[in-house]
Design an enzyme around this catalytic site. Structure first.
Site, PDB file in Angstrom:
ATOM      1  CG  ASP A 144      12.537 -72.116  43.718  1.00 26.02           C
ATOM      2  OD1 ASP A 144      11.708 -73.021  43.938  1.00 26.02           O
ATOM      3  OD2 ASP A 144      12.449 -71.353  42.731  1.00 26.02           O
TER       4      ASP A 144
HETATM    5  C1  LIG Z   1      16.187 -77.031  34.421  1.00 30.63           C
HETATM    6  C2  LIG Z   1      16.231 -78.269  35.249  1.00 30.63           C
HETATM    7  C3  LIG Z   1      15.516 -78.405  36.429  1.00 30.63           C
HETATM    8  N1  LIG Z   1      15.567 -79.543  37.160  1.00 30.63           N
HETATM    9  C4  LIG Z   1      14.804 -79.690  38.402  1.00 30.63           C
HETATM   10  C5  LIG Z   1      15.541 -79.226  39.661  1.00 30.63           C
HETATM   11  C6  LIG Z   1      14.411 -79.044  40.647  1.00 30.63           C
HETATM   12  O1  LIG Z   1      14.165 -80.293  41.290  1.00 30.63           O
HETATM   13  C7  LIG Z   1      13.222 -78.704  39.744  1.00 30.63           C
HETATM   14  C8  LIG Z   1      12.808 -77.264  39.959  1.00 30.63           C
HETATM   15  O2  LIG Z   1      11.889 -77.201  40.967  1.00 30.63           O
HETATM   16  P1  LIG Z   1      12.159 -76.610  42.412  1.00 30.63           P
HETATM   17  O3  LIG Z   1      10.885 -75.985  42.852  1.00 30.63           O
HETATM   18  O4  LIG Z   1      13.402 -75.774  42.438  1.00 30.63           O
HETATM   19  O5  LIG Z   1      12.471 -77.890  43.314  1.00 30.63           O
HETATM   20  P2  LIG Z   1      11.551 -79.144  43.654  1.00 30.63           P
HETATM   21  O6  LIG Z   1      10.118 -78.754  43.836  1.00 30.63           O
HETATM   22  O7  LIG Z   1      11.854 -80.240  42.665  1.00 30.63           O
HETATM   23  O8  LIG Z   1      12.169 -79.619  45.043  1.00 30.63           O
HETATM   24  P3  LIG Z   1      12.155 -78.858  46.475  1.00 30.63           P
HETATM   25  O9  LIG Z   1      11.366 -77.601  46.357  1.00 30.63           O
HETATM   26  O10 LIG Z   1      11.552 -79.839  47.422  1.00 30.63           O
HETATM   27  O11 LIG Z   1      13.615 -78.611  46.756  1.00 30.63           O
HETATM   28  O12 LIG Z   1      13.628 -78.897  38.409  1.00 30.63           O
HETATM   29  C9  LIG Z   1      16.354 -80.613  36.744  1.00 30.63           C
HETATM   30  O13 LIG Z   1      16.394 -81.656  37.424  1.00 30.63           O
HETATM   31  N2  LIG Z   1      17.067 -80.503  35.592  1.00 30.63           N
HETATM   32  C10 LIG Z   1      17.050 -79.387  34.819  1.00 30.63           C
HETATM   33  O14 LIG Z   1      17.733 -79.344  33.773  1.00 30.63           O
END
Ligand SMILES: Cc1cn([C@H]2C[C@H](O)[C@@H](COP(=O)(O)OP(=O)(O)OP(=O)(O)O)O2)c(=O)[nH]c1=O
Length: 207
Positions: free
Chosen positions: A79
């Site tokens: 997360d």
């Molecule tokens: C800050 C940042 C976040 N992110 C993304 C990563 C995560 O996918 C998302 C944060 O949300 P999360 O809740 O961590 O993940 P998710 O809901 O996308 O996937 P899952 O719970 O099924 O694993 O933001 C980027 O892709 N680039 C960035 O620079």
């Protein structure tokens, strides 16, 4: 155990899968976990990331326990939380949320925390929390409206994706870059390797 141990990625994030692949690991299955990701009242960013990574791992574990092919696999969940001080920024879904995040991040330092939770075949939970400090340039209203128009922020913690256009907003980044994208590769691979998952680097992958 016979054969190679299996790995299940408890994530629906294409970024997490791509990062694992980048490190030469192909999960055997994807089991995204549907958990309520709302931070608790007054919850601090680290605690929130740790709690949600664990909750995702627990939810996915329940589903693989019912699956004859996947029971006893390694299971990985993560997360990512973006925070300015103690304030947790939302995972932006609406234009207004994304613009508000970017106004807050403009010209400032913020922190990105990713908690990684590994469940071993014996169902031991192992967790790591990785922190990256990021500083954005000052963003004009034009920068913000242009970026919001790109849509790249949708579903991303803090309303931006460093792997896209927002990479050009970064003045300074201290710590793991892959942590910001959603999975800190060094720590994840160390965690897996430390718990006995076979990690093969470089030319060994060809075999
Ligand atoms: C800050 C940042 C976040 N992110 C993304 C990563 C995560 O996918 C998302 C944060 O949300 P999360 O809740 O961590 O993940 P998710 O809901 O996308 O996937 P899952 O719970 O099924 O694993 O933001 C980027 O892709 N680039 C960035 O620079």
């Amino acid at each position: 155990m016979l054969g190679r141990p299996k790995l299940v990625l408890a994530s629906g994030s294409p970024r997490r899968l791509a990062l694992l692949n980048q490190a030469g690991i192909e999960p055997d299955a994807l089991r995204p976990a549907d958990v309520d990701e709302t931070p608790k009242r007054g919850e601090l960013p680290r605690a929130c990331a740790n709690r949600l990574a664990r909750a995702k791992a627990e939810a996915a574990l329940q589903s693989i326990q019912l699956d004859d092919d996947l029971r006893g696999s390694y299971l990985l969940a993560a997360d990512t939380v973006v925070a300015v001080g103690r304030r947790i920024l939302p995972k932006a879904e609406l234009i207004d949320e994304a613009s508000q995040c970017l106004r807050l991040l403009s010209g400032r330092n913020h922190r990105v925390y990713t908690a990684v939770c590994l469940v071993t075949p014996k169902e031991a939970f192992r967790q790591r929390l990785v922190e990256t400090r990021v500083r954005f340039k000052r963003l004009s209203e034009e920068d913000i409206s242009g970026y919001v128009g790109s849509g790249e922020w949708r579903g991303k913690a803090g309303g931006y994706a460093v792997q896209g256009i927002a990479g050009s907003f970064v003045v300074k980044l201290v710590g793991s870059y892959t942590n910001v994208v959603g999975l800190p590769l060094y720590e994840t691979i160390s965690l897996l390797g430390g718990e006995g998952f076979p990690i093969r680097h470089g030319w060994l992958n060809a075999g």
